[in-house]
Structures are given as C-alpha cells and as structure tokens.
Design a protein around this motif. Structure first.
Motif, short mmCIF file in Angstrom:
data_model
loop_
_atom_site.label_atom_id
_atom_site.label_comp_id
_atom_site.label_asym_id
_atom_site.label_seq_id
_atom_site.Cartn_x
_atom_site.Cartn_y
_atom_site.Cartn_z
N GLN A 181 25.50 22.80 -10.73
CA GLN A 181 24.31 22.71 -9.69
C GLN A 181 25.08 21.57 -8.79
OE1 GLN A 181 22.29 19.50 -9.93
NE2 GLN A 181 20.87 20.27 -8.48
N ALA A 182 24.02 21.49 -7.69
CA ALA A 182 24.41 20.48 -6.55
C ALA A 182 25.20 19.42 -6.96
CB ALA A 182 23.39 20.42 -5.63
N ILE A 183 24.56 18.34 -7.67
CA ILE A 183 24.93 17.03 -7.87
C ILE A 183 25.69 16.74 -9.25
CG2 ILE A 183 23.06 16.28 -6.67
CD1 ILE A 183 21.49 15.63 -9.35
N LYS A 184 26.33 18.04 -9.81
CA LYS A 184 26.90 17.82 -11.28
C LYS A 184 28.27 17.53 -10.71
CE LYS A 184 23.63 18.58 -14.13
NZ LYS A 184 22.62 19.01 -13.32
N HIS A 185 29.22 17.15 -11.64
CA HIS A 185 30.54 16.70 -11.47
C HIS A 185 31.30 17.65 -10.60
CE1 HIS A 185 29.90 14.53 -15.77
NE2 HIS A 185 30.83 13.65 -14.97
N ILE A 186 31.02 19.01 -10.72
CA ILE A 186 31.61 19.97 -9.87
C ILE A 186 30.32 20.93 -9.52
CG2 ILE A 186 33.86 19.79 -10.78
CD1 ILE A 186 33.62 22.82 -11.66
N THR A 187 30.41 21.16 -8.25
CA THR A 187 29.31 22.10 -7.94
C THR A 187 29.50 23.43 -7.26
OG1 THR A 187 27.22 22.30 -6.52
CG2 THR A 187 29.13 20.92 -5.67
N VAL A 188 28.81 24.37 -7.37
CA VAL A 188 29.16 25.76 -6.74
C VAL A 188 28.17 26.02 -5.86
CG1 VAL A 188 30.92 26.51 -8.50
CG2 VAL A 188 28.24 27.28 -8.54
N GLY A 189 27.21 24.94 -5.61
CA GLY A 189 25.74 25.35 -4.90
C GLY A 189 25.01 25.39 -6.15
N ASP A 190 24.74 26.05 -6.98
CA ASP A 190 24.21 26.28 -8.20
C ASP A 190 25.00 27.41 -8.97
OD1 ASP A 190 22.57 25.60 -10.34
OD2 ASP A 190 20.62 26.07 -9.07
N GLY A 191 24.88 27.00 -10.42
CA GLY A 191 25.86 27.77 -11.40
C GLY A 191 26.10 27.21 -12.70
N GLY A 192 26.64 28.02 -13.51
CA GLY A 192 26.75 27.55 -14.80
C GLY A 192 28.13 28.30 -15.63
N ALA A 193 28.19 27.90 -16.76
CA ALA A 193 29.12 28.74 -17.52
C ALA A 193 28.65 28.39 -19.12
CB ALA A 193 30.37 28.18 -17.30
N ILE A 194 29.18 29.22 -20.02
CA ILE A 194 29.15 29.21 -21.51
C ILE A 194 30.60 29.29 -22.17
CG2 ILE A 194 28.15 30.10 -23.63
CD1 ILE A 194 26.25 31.83 -21.95
N ALA A 195 30.87 28.33 -22.82
CA ALA A 195 32.09 28.43 -23.55
C ALA A 195 31.79 28.73 -25.02
CB ALA A 195 33.11 27.04 -23.48
N PHE A 196 32.49 29.68 -25.56
CA PHE A 196 32.24 30.25 -26.80
C PHE A 196 33.28 29.58 -27.84
CE2 PHE A 196 30.84 32.96 -23.69
CZ PHE A 196 29.45 33.53 -24.13
#
Length: 368
Positions: A181-196
């Motif tokens: 999301q915008a203000i996180k360590h890295i941003t893509v505008g808004d987005g996320g990921a899951i690591a399994f």
C-alpha cells in the motif's frame, strides 16, 4: 513537519510505466509475473503470489485455512481494522487474544491461555506490530503443536529478518501476508502478496484470487470460454494488475536493501538516544516501519510533538471496541496498557540525522 510515513517511488518509474500504459494490456500479465519472480528471489521462497492488497491476502489465507461462516478465529485487536475485516467479511467471528503490554503483540502466554479456553479454534492471525517480529518463533511452535494454521500479518514488516531467516521464506507461518500500500516499505500504489510455507495451496490460491476458475484450462484453443468447464469453488477479484506490477519491479530493482536498512539504523539511533526517557517496545528482530516506544503520558507527548512539527501517533485503535465484529467482550489488560503507554515515532528513509536529533531533543524537553 517530520512525517511518520512517506511514499517512495524510484526515479525513472514513470518511464518504465509508459510502455505498459500504451501496450493495451494493463490487467494481470507479464509485469505482475516479473514482480512475483523478484519477490520470490528476495524472500528466498518460490511460493509467493501477488494480490491487490494485504487485506485480500489475509482473506485468501483464511479461505485456504477453510474458515467459513460462523467459525471462530484467534486474532489480536491491537492492529489496523484491515487485519480483522477479512474475518468479518467471511461471516466468521474474531476471538481476541490479549497482547504482551511490553510490545503490543500476541505472546506465547496469552495464546496458550486463549487455546485453553477455546481448544477447537484452529486458525490464528498474528500481527507484526510496526514491523517488529515479536515472539513469532515461539508462536509458530505453539501453532504447530496444536494444529493451528498460522497466518502472519506482515503488512508492516516487509524485509524483516534475522541471520537465520527472512520473514516470508516459509520458516515461520503457514501464510505470510505483505502489504504494498502507498505508505509501506515498498509501494505499488496498492497491492499485496502471500508467501506460503509449502506449495500445497498455490494452485487453489491462484484460482481464488481470480473468481475461482483454472485460467489455464478455462478457454478453448481458439480463445473462447470453455462452456463445459466447471468452477467448483467461487473465489474473489483480488489479483494485481500490470501497472502495480511494473511499479513493484521498479521498487525491487532500486537497491531496496539500502533503503530498508535506513529504517533499522534510524530505529537503533532513536532507541539508544532515548534510553532512560522512553523504552523501545520490542528489542528483537524488526523491519522498523515505525519506532514504537513506551512512556508515561503518551497522549500529552503526542500533542507536544505535533506542536513541534513531528508526526507521532498511536497508529491504530484496538479493534475490540468495534461492534461490527460481533465478537464476545473479553478482558484485555495487555491491550489496555499498551494503548495507554505506546507511541510510534518516524524512522524511515526520509528521516535525516538532524531530524533524529530534533525528535530526541523534543521528547526529552517534554519529560524534563
């Protein structure tokens, strides 16, 4: 004003976006796949899937954990509402686990007490407060022993690591959910990921993030929808698009380690300089999205720092006050004490040496 958060977009990102925008293909495609590959390398885990937000990642993780309407889920109230909203949107019910007031996260002791009261609950959402990893290793051990699926909300903890592991490499947690999301360590505008932790759920998760069909087998050779193809499990619209993927790849190519290291350096400098005035809440591994401290009269300090043009914050309100979750009321003394005493200070890449000195001087002036 010294901001608590600040958006970072690498130089040259606009030029990289131009061919994507003019390509005629801005949905999920090669740019997203390239970003996913970069994340897999960085996290030392080939089992990483992008989404359109960390909240979406959490919701998919809950579905993968087979949470359904009426089920109960262990979680913390000491977090952003975005952590627990996916529980409610699945018509499940949060069961609040208290936190250790010294760091604001679920502890082995508070989890074991909750398990004793609710032995049938088999899913836990654990939050890395402010980027701090907390007692994650011990929590993971308990969850394994009790057959509990562990979902790690690492929205604020991208890049958190020790000498033995990096958060998201599968060492701890069945599902680790990140925010871009915008203000996180890295941003893509808004987005996320899951690591399994394993690749057992990748195929199901891939289907769930785009309505449910197997996209590789959902069309015929001539590109038409295969009208005979079944969709046995209906999913969501939670995939990332190529615009976000392009920005994400630009972030990963921009010496990300040096930028994330600045958070850690600033956090350490604040911790040392404020020793004896404020107490750093967690003293172990962290990604230091913010520097969280404990002290007396934290509300007064917040107001004072605002007058000094320093943006400090308590960041989140304990979610147990929200009636919309329909959770049973429980006594949470750890949450109450942490809410009373904690304060989050800026420590990101934009915080200069002079800013650090000014923040420290201002805090000490308040308590003088």
């Amino acid at each position: 004003m010294i901001p608590l958060f600040k958006v970072y977009v690498p130089e040259g990102t606009a030029a990289k976006l131009e061919p994507v925008l003019s390509s005629g293909y801005i949905a999920e495609g090669v740019e997203v796949k390239n970003f996913e590959k970069a994340l897999q390398v960085y996290l030392c885990n080939e089992n990483v899937l992008t989404t359109n937000s960390c909240t979406s990642s959490l919701q998919i993780a809950l579905r993968l954990s087979n949470v359904k309407a009426g089920d109960e889920v262990f979680t913390t109230s000491m977090t952003c509402i975005a952590t627990n909203a996916p529980i409610a949107t699945l018509s499940a019910i949060p069961v609040w686990v208290d936190v250790d007031p010294s760091h604001g996260m679920i502890s082995p002791e508070t989890l074991l007490k909750s398990i004793e009261k609710h032995p049938d609950i088999k899913v836990l959402i654990y939050v890395c407060w402010g980027g701090d990893l907390g007692p994650l290793q011990e929590i993971d051990t308990i969850c394994k022993a009790c057959g509990i699926k562990l979902i790690v909300d690492a929205a604020q903890a991208f890049g958190g690591r020790t000498n033995e592991f990096i958060l998201g490499d599968g060492t701890y947690g069945d599902y680790t959910c990140f925010s871009f999301q915008a203000i996180k360590h890295i941003t893509v505008g808004d987005g996320g990921a899951i690591a399994f932790r394993t690749n057992d759920d990748i195929l199901r998760a891939t289907k769930l993030k785009w309505f449910g069909p197997d996209r590789d087998g959902f069309r015929t050779a001539n590109g038409e929808i295969d009208w005979t193809a079944d969709v046995p499990e209906i999913g969501f619209k939670m995939h990332m698009n190529n615009i976000a993927g392009c920005i994400g790849r630009a972030q990963m190519d921009d010496d990300i380690n040096a930028r994330l290291f600045k958070y850690l350096v600033n956090d350490l400098r604040l911790t040392k300089a404020l020793q004896g005035t404020l107490e750093r809440s967690w003293k172990g591994a962290t990604a230091a999205w913010v520097s969280t401290f404990l002290g007396d009269n934290s509300i007064g300090l917040l107001d004072f720092l605002k007058e000094k043009e320093i943006h400090a914050s308590k960041m989140h309100v304990n979610n147990d006050i929200y009636s919309g979750f329909h959770a049973d009321s429980v006594d949470l003394p750890g949450v109450e004490k942490f809410m009373d005493r904690h304060i989050c200070l800026p420590c990101g890449w934009w915080v200069s040496d002079d800013n650090i000195q000014y923040i420290v001087e201002s805090v000490k002036e308040f308590y003088a």
